[in-house]
Write a protein that holds these residues in place. Structure first.
Motif, short mmCIF file in Angstrom:
data_model
loop_
_atom_site.label_atom_id
_atom_site.label_comp_id
_atom_site.label_asym_id
_atom_site.label_seq_id
_atom_site.Cartn_x
_atom_site.Cartn_y
_atom_site.Cartn_z
N SER A 282 20.45 18.73 0.85
CA SER A 282 19.02 18.72 1.19
C SER A 282 18.23 19.32 0.02
O SER A 282 17.04 19.56 0.14
CB SER A 282 18.79 19.56 2.46
OG SER A 282 19.20 20.89 2.22
N LYS A 283 18.95 19.57 -1.11
CA LYS A 283 18.29 20.26 -2.23
C LYS A 283 17.96 19.29 -3.36
O LYS A 283 18.79 18.43 -3.69
CB LYS A 283 19.22 21.36 -2.77
CG LYS A 283 19.59 22.36 -1.70
CD LYS A 283 20.70 23.28 -2.12
CE LYS A 283 21.23 24.03 -0.91
NZ LYS A 283 22.44 24.81 -1.21
N PRO A 284 16.79 19.45 -3.96
CA PRO A 284 16.39 18.51 -5.01
C PRO A 284 17.40 18.44 -6.17
O PRO A 284 17.63 17.38 -6.73
CB PRO A 284 15.05 19.05 -5.51
CG PRO A 284 14.67 20.17 -4.62
CD PRO A 284 15.78 20.47 -3.69
N LEU B 242 28.48 18.80 -3.10
CA LEU B 242 29.95 18.83 -3.08
C LEU B 242 30.49 20.21 -2.68
O LEU B 242 31.67 20.33 -2.34
CB LEU B 242 30.52 18.45 -4.44
CG LEU B 242 30.51 16.95 -4.75
CD1 LEU B 242 31.12 16.69 -6.11
CD2 LEU B 242 31.26 16.17 -3.68
N GLY B 243 29.63 21.24 -2.74
CA GLY B 243 30.11 22.62 -2.51
C GLY B 243 30.92 22.76 -1.22
O GLY B 243 32.10 23.14 -1.25
N LEU B 244 30.32 22.41 -0.09
CA LEU B 244 31.00 22.63 1.19
C LEU B 244 32.19 21.70 1.41
O LEU B 244 33.16 22.08 2.06
CB LEU B 244 30.01 22.50 2.35
CG LEU B 244 29.07 23.69 2.58
CD1 LEU B 244 28.14 23.43 3.75
CD2 LEU B 244 29.84 24.98 2.81
N TRP C 133 26.30 31.53 -2.61
CA TRP C 133 25.27 30.78 -3.34
C TRP C 133 24.42 29.96 -2.37
O TRP C 133 23.18 29.97 -2.45
CB TRP C 133 25.95 29.90 -4.39
CG TRP C 133 25.02 29.15 -5.29
CD1 TRP C 133 24.90 27.80 -5.36
CD2 TRP C 133 24.08 29.69 -6.22
NE1 TRP C 133 23.95 27.47 -6.30
CE2 TRP C 133 23.42 28.61 -6.83
CE3 TRP C 133 23.73 30.99 -6.58
CZ2 TRP C 133 22.43 28.77 -7.79
CZ3 TRP C 133 22.73 31.15 -7.54
CH2 TRP C 133 22.10 30.06 -8.13
N ASN C 134 25.06 29.29 -1.43
CA ASN C 134 24.31 28.52 -0.41
C ASN C 134 23.40 29.45 0.40
O ASN C 134 22.24 29.12 0.66
CB ASN C 134 25.27 27.82 0.55
CG ASN C 134 25.78 26.50 0.00
OD1 ASN C 134 25.25 25.97 -0.97
ND2 ASN C 134 26.81 25.95 0.63
N ALA C 135 23.95 30.62 0.77
CA ALA C 135 23.15 31.56 1.57
C ALA C 135 21.94 32.02 0.76
O ALA C 135 20.82 32.07 1.26
CB ALA C 135 24.02 32.76 1.97
N ARG C 136 22.18 32.32 -0.51
CA ARG C 136 21.08 32.77 -1.38
C ARG C 136 20.01 31.70 -1.50
O ARG C 136 18.82 31.97 -1.44
CB ARG C 136 21.66 33.08 -2.76
CG ARG C 136 20.95 34.21 -3.46
CD ARG C 136 21.21 34.14 -4.93
NE ARG C 136 20.17 33.32 -5.57
CZ ARG C 136 20.02 33.19 -6.86
NH1 ARG C 136 20.84 33.80 -7.67
NH2 ARG C 136 19.08 32.44 -7.36
N GLN C 137 20.45 30.44 -1.65
CA GLN C 137 19.48 29.35 -1.78
C GLN C 137 18.70 29.14 -0.47
O GLN C 137 17.58 28.66 -0.50
CB GLN C 137 20.20 28.05 -2.16
CG GLN C 137 20.71 28.06 -3.59
CD GLN C 137 21.43 26.79 -3.96
OE1 GLN C 137 22.24 26.28 -3.18
NE2 GLN C 137 21.18 26.27 -5.14
N ALA C 138 19.33 29.53 0.65
CA ALA C 138 18.65 29.37 1.95
C ALA C 138 17.64 30.50 2.20
O ALA C 138 16.91 30.47 3.20
CB ALA C 138 19.69 29.34 3.07
MG LIG Z 1 26.15 24.46 -2.28
#
Ligand SMILES: [Mg+2]
Ligand SMILES: Nc1ncnc2c1ncn2[C@@H]1O[C@H](COP(=O)(O)OP(=O)(O)OP(=O)(O)O)[C@@H](O)[C@H]1O
Length: 220
Positions: A175-177, A182-184, A105-110
């Motif tokens: 860093s996301k609006p 908490l994910g990592l 999910w983090n990779a996708r958001q990046a």
């Molecule tokens: Mg995350």
């Protein structure tokens, strides 16, 4: 958003199309609210591990099968490079699933405009000390001959600058609006509970690799 959209549906007698659109908005927001609630609960009250020996390749494949369609839809090209024979790891599949999905999910958001995500595994004797996060410790179960499987998630996304990289495992750093941050930190806690560790390598503007190291029991 949920309150406003549902109030609109109640008051305005919208057309079927508008109603459908409104339900889509409500559905998206309920999913987001659910993730926030689950993350807050996991953070406040970590679940005990229920471990069993698993072929790690199968655990990865089962988790990733849940997101392949979503990745395709977002123009993310997925490559899997899993070593054979599969390392066997004593793990809690449900909790590892959560870690893998959070990293995807983090990779996708990046990669808001798409890109590539490579998931690969290899067997190392131990995680390289220089990759450990400041303040992090080497895995507790690390003995002289303990082998670790390294599971890497490499994306071609926005990357992380040098200043931020030190903070990404801290609770509530985001860093996301709409991020909670908490994910990592939950991923790190789950991986540490397995006797492993999690590391990051990133170049701003080029991409990020998050690697997980887990102790290997045997091979299959
Ligand atoms: Mg995350
Ligand atoms: N693959 C990645 N590429 C670029 N930056 C990343 C990546 N993974 C994490 N980060 C950075 O680390 C921060 C913390 O990530 P984390 O998953 O803990 O929280 P979040 O994604 O911001 O919010 P949440 O996961 O709670 O919805 C992110 O906000 C982002 O800045």
């Amino acid at each position: 958003m949920i309150e406003g959209t549902s109030a609109y549906c109640i008051k305005k007698e919208p057309s079927l199309d508008r109603l459908r659109e409104s339900f889509k908005v409500i559905n998206r927001n309920v999913t987001h609210a659910q993730k926030i609630l689950n993350d807050l609960l996991d953070f406040a009250r970590p679940k005990p591990l229920k471990t069993r020996p698993y072929k790690i390749n199968n655990v990865i494949e089962r988790a990733i099968s849940l997101v392949t369609i979503d990745l395709e839809r977002c123009n993310v090209t997925l490559s899997m490079n899993l070593c054979s024979p599969s390392p066997i790891v004593a793990c809690d599949e449900k909790q590892l699933n959560q870690v893998f999905l959070d990293l995807v999910w983090n990779a996708r958001q990046a990669m808001p405009n798409g890109g590539s995500l490579t998931i690969s595994t290899s067997v190392n004797s131990s995680p390289p000390a220089e990759l450990l996060h400041p303040g992090d410790t080497c895995p507790k179960r690390q003995e002289e001959m303990q082998q670790f499987v390294k599971i890497s998630f490499s994306d071609s996304g926005v990357g992380i600058d040098e200043k931020s990289i030190k903070k990404i495992f801290e609770p509530f750093y985001t860093s996301k609006p709409k991020g909670l941050g908490l994910g990592l930190s939950i991923c790190k806690r789950i991986i540490h509970a397995h006797g492993g560790t999690i590391t990051v390598e990133s170049k701003h503007g080029e991409g990020t690799t998050i690697s997980i190291f887990l102790p290997v029991e045997s091979y299959s």
